[in-house]
Structure formats: C-alpha cells, structure tokens
Design a protein around this motif. Structure first.
Motif, PDB file in Angstrom:
ATOM      1  N   GLU A  13     -86.656 -28.688 -36.754  1.00  3.87           N
ATOM      2  CA  GLU A  13     -87.399 -29.271 -37.874  1.00  3.87           C
ATOM      3  C   GLU A  13     -88.109 -28.173 -38.657  1.00  3.87           C
ATOM      4  N   ALA A  14     -88.604 -27.154 -37.952  1.00  4.53           N
ATOM      5  CA  ALA A  14     -89.282 -26.031 -38.629  1.00  4.53           C
ATOM      6  C   ALA A  14     -88.315 -25.307 -39.564  1.00  4.53           C
ATOM      7  N   THR A  15     -87.070 -25.133 -39.127  1.00  3.04           N
ATOM      8  CA  THR A  15     -86.069 -24.493 -39.972  1.00  3.04           C
ATOM      9  C   THR A  15     -85.791 -25.342 -41.200  1.00  3.04           C
ATOM     10  N   HIS A  16     -85.679 -26.629 -41.010  1.00  2.60           N
ATOM     11  CA  HIS A  16     -85.433 -27.537 -42.130  1.00  2.60           C
ATOM     12  C   HIS A  16     -86.590 -27.493 -43.133  1.00  2.60           C
ATOM     13  N   ARG A  17     -87.813 -27.498 -42.634  1.00  4.38           N
ATOM     14  CA  ARG A  17     -88.990 -27.424 -43.520  1.00  4.38           C
ATOM     15  C   ARG A  17     -89.003 -26.117 -44.302  1.00  4.38           C
ATOM     16  N   GLN A  18     -88.667 -25.030 -43.619  1.00  3.57           N
ATOM     17  CA  GLN A  18     -88.630 -23.740 -44.312  1.00  3.57           C
ATOM     18  C   GLN A  18     -87.563 -23.758 -45.410  1.00  3.57           C
ATOM     19  N   GLU A  19     -86.407 -24.289 -45.102  1.00  7.21           N
ATOM     20  CA  GLU A  19     -85.327 -24.353 -46.085  1.00  7.21           C
ATOM     21  C   GLU A  19     -85.760 -25.164 -47.307  1.00  7.21           C
ATOM     22  N   GLU A  20     -86.443 -26.262 -47.081  1.00  3.45           N
ATOM     23  CA  GLU A  20     -86.909 -27.082 -48.208  1.00  3.45           C
ATOM     24  C   GLU A  20     -88.005 -26.378 -49.007  1.00  3.45           C
ATOM     25  N   ARG A  39     -94.413 -14.957 -45.955  1.00  7.09           N
ATOM     26  CA  ARG A  39     -93.490 -13.820 -45.838  1.00  7.09           C
ATOM     27  C   ARG A  39     -92.132 -14.259 -45.308  1.00  7.09           C
ATOM     28  N   ALA A  40     -92.096 -15.145 -44.346  1.00 11.28           N
ATOM     29  CA  ALA A  40     -90.813 -15.614 -43.813  1.00 11.28           C
ATOM     30  C   ALA A  40     -89.974 -16.266 -44.909  1.00 11.28           C
ATOM     31  N   ASP A  41     -90.612 -17.007 -45.801  1.00 14.98           N
ATOM     32  CA  ASP A  41     -89.896 -17.638 -46.914  1.00 14.98           C
ATOM     33  C   ASP A  41     -89.452 -16.594 -47.930  1.00 14.98           C
ATOM     34  N   GLN A  42     -90.255 -15.574 -48.144  1.00 16.54           N
ATOM     35  CA  GLN A  42     -89.881 -14.493 -49.057  1.00 16.54           C
ATOM     36  C   GLN A  42     -88.616 -13.800 -48.570  1.00 16.54           C
ATOM     37  N   ILE A  43     -88.531 -13.607 -47.260  1.00 19.88           N
ATOM     38  CA  ILE A  43     -87.351 -12.954 -46.689  1.00 19.88           C
ATOM     39  C   ILE A  43     -86.103 -13.798 -46.938  1.00 19.88           C
ATOM     40  N   VAL A  44     -86.213 -15.106 -46.783  1.00 19.56           N
ATOM     41  CA  VAL A  44     -85.063 -15.978 -47.056  1.00 19.56           C
ATOM     42  C   VAL A  44     -84.670 -15.880 -48.531  1.00 19.56           C
ATOM     43  N   VAL A  45     -85.645 -15.865 -49.431  1.00 16.11           N
ATOM     44  CA  VAL A  45     -85.359 -15.713 -50.861  1.00 16.11           C
ATOM     45  C   VAL A  45     -84.617 -14.406 -51.113  1.00 16.11           C
ATOM     46  N   LEU A  46     -85.060 -13.340 -50.491  1.00 13.52           N
ATOM     47  CA  LEU A  46     -84.402 -12.044 -50.695  1.00 13.52           C
ATOM     48  C   LEU A  46     -82.967 -12.049 -50.179  1.00 13.52           C
ATOM     49  N   TRP A  47     -82.723 -12.730 -49.074  1.00 11.04           N
ATOM     50  CA  TRP A  47     -81.349 -12.857 -48.569  1.00 11.04           C
ATOM     51  C   TRP A  47     -80.492 -13.649 -49.562  1.00 11.04           C
ATOM     52  N   ILE A  48     -81.048 -14.673 -50.176  1.00 12.07           N
ATOM     53  CA  ILE A  48     -80.302 -15.454 -51.167  1.00 12.07           C
ATOM     54  C   ILE A  48     -79.934 -14.561 -52.349  1.00 12.07           C
ATOM     55  N   VAL A  49     -80.880 -13.782 -52.812  1.00 11.73           N
ATOM     56  CA  VAL A  49     -80.610 -12.849 -53.912  1.00 11.73           C
ATOM     57  C   VAL A  49     -79.549 -11.839 -53.483  1.00 11.73           C
ATOM     58  N   TRP A  50     -79.691 -11.279 -52.280  1.00  9.24           N
ATOM     59  CA  TRP A  50     -78.712 -10.318 -51.756  1.00  9.24           C
ATOM     60  C   TRP A  50     -77.305 -10.909 -51.759  1.00  9.24           C
ATOM     61  N   ASP A 106     -75.616 -10.648 -40.692  1.00 10.19           N
ATOM     62  CA  ASP A 106     -76.678 -11.365 -39.989  1.00 10.19           C
ATOM     63  C   ASP A 106     -77.559 -12.184 -40.929  1.00 10.19           C
ATOM     64  N   ILE A 107     -76.969 -12.733 -41.985  1.00 10.35           N
ATOM     65  CA  ILE A 107     -77.725 -13.538 -42.939  1.00 10.35           C
ATOM     66  C   ILE A 107     -78.289 -14.778 -42.237  1.00 10.35           C
ATOM     67  N   PRO A 108     -79.562 -15.061 -42.423  1.00  7.23           N
ATOM     68  CA  PRO A 108     -80.132 -16.270 -41.806  1.00  7.23           C
ATOM     69  C   PRO A 108     -79.415 -17.529 -42.304  1.00  7.23           C
ATOM     70  N   ASP A 109     -79.259 -18.500 -41.418  1.00  9.62           N
ATOM     71  CA  ASP A 109     -78.547 -19.730 -41.767  1.00  9.62           C
ATOM     72  C   ASP A 109     -79.136 -20.418 -42.990  1.00  9.62           C
ATOM     73  N   ALA A 110     -80.459 -20.483 -43.077  1.00  8.90           N
ATOM     74  CA  ALA A 110     -81.101 -21.150 -44.215  1.00  8.90           C
ATOM     75  C   ALA A 110     -80.725 -20.455 -45.512  1.00  8.90           C
ATOM     76  N   ALA A 111     -80.700 -19.135 -45.506  1.00  9.23           N
ATOM     77  CA  ALA A 111     -80.341 -18.384 -46.711  1.00  9.23           C
ATOM     78  C   ALA A 111     -78.874 -18.621 -47.072  1.00  9.23           C
ATOM     79  N   ARG A 113     -77.029 -21.298 -46.374  1.00 14.17           N
ATOM     80  CA  ARG A 113     -76.863 -22.662 -46.894  1.00 14.17           C
ATOM     81  C   ARG A 113     -77.389 -22.777 -48.326  1.00 14.17           C
ATOM     82  N   LEU A 114     -78.563 -22.214 -48.575  1.00 14.42           N
ATOM     83  CA  LEU A 114     -79.132 -22.299 -49.927  1.00 14.42           C
ATOM     84  C   LEU A 114     -78.321 -21.471 -50.921  1.00 14.42           C
ATOM     85  N   SER A 115     -77.856 -20.327 -50.501  1.00 17.87           N
ATOM     86  CA  SER A 115     -77.028 -19.503 -51.376  1.00 17.87           C
ATOM     87  C   SER A 115     -75.759 -20.252 -51.760  1.00 17.87           C
TER      88      SER A 115
END
Length: 124
Positions: A13-20, A39-50, A106-111, A113-115
């Motif tokens: 559920e924590a992963t889902h909340r972060q993704e949202e 910061r954890a959300d910023q890292i996911v954003v940066l992976w999406i940009v990457w 090693d891209i995080p799953d949330a990144a 999926r959103l990408s």
C-alpha cells in the motif's frame, strides 16, 4: 557510488501511495508540473525523466538542458540535470560539455509504471 533507491517496490500500500503522490506531480499528458517534497518521491520523478532521455549517444549540455526544459513547467532544468548526475543516471565529461544517459536496469517499479503511463500519452 550507487544511489540509495526508495526501497518501496514491494507492491505494498505504501508503494501504491507513493506512486499516486508522484503521479500528481505530472499533468495528465505527462508533463512535470511540480517538484515533490519527499526525497523518495523526487527520486522516482528523476527515474521517470531518465527513462525518457535518449538511450544512445552523447548530448551537449545545451541539448540536455533544452530537452529537460520541454518536459516540465518548473522553470529550472539545471536542477533536474544536476540531480540526474548526482543519482548517476546521467554522466558528464569533466568539463561538463557532454552528457550521456547511463544504462541502468534497476529502475524502481513505480517509476517504470508511471513512465509507461506517460509515454503512452505521447509526451515526455
């Protein structure tokens, strides 16, 4: 040095909340509209940009900056570029003139999926 990742790719559920939370930082067509506070959300954003950067070849500093500028409404592509370098998602020559996207698996799953979601919109 490898960056510390979010560690939240467990389907919880924590992963889902972060993704949202991260998804709300983007417009419906995938344009980054605000920088997340966590910061954890910023890292996911940066992976999406990457994930949206061209995988092959070298780009000049001006080309990378122009590309990043087209994907967001933050008005500061230089911070995005520096953050990508700090996470070792983007490398630059010692003089800072040439940038290369680092090949990573090693891209995080949330990144990922959103990408994929934003890429399907034809943006980024």
């Amino acid at each position: 040095m490898r960056p510390i990742l979010t560690g939240m790719d467990d389907g919880s559920e924590a992963t889902h909340r972060q993704e949202e939370r991260v998804a709300r930082c983007f417009s419906s067509n995938g344009r980054l509209q605000r920088w997340p506070a966590r910061r954890a959300d910023q890292i996911v954003v940066l992976w999406i940009v990457w994930a949206q950067l061209p995988a092959n070849g070298h780009r000049s500093e001006a080309e990378i900056t122009a590309t990043l500028r087209t994907w967001h409404d933050l008005g500061d592509p230089l911070t995005l570029r520096r953050q990508l370098v700090d996470l070792d998602l983007l490398r630059r020559t010692p003089d800072g003139a040439i940038y290369t996207r680092v090949a990573r698996t090693d891209i995080p799953d949330a990144a990922a999926r959103l990408s994929d979601r934003f890429d399907a919109c034809g943006t980024l």
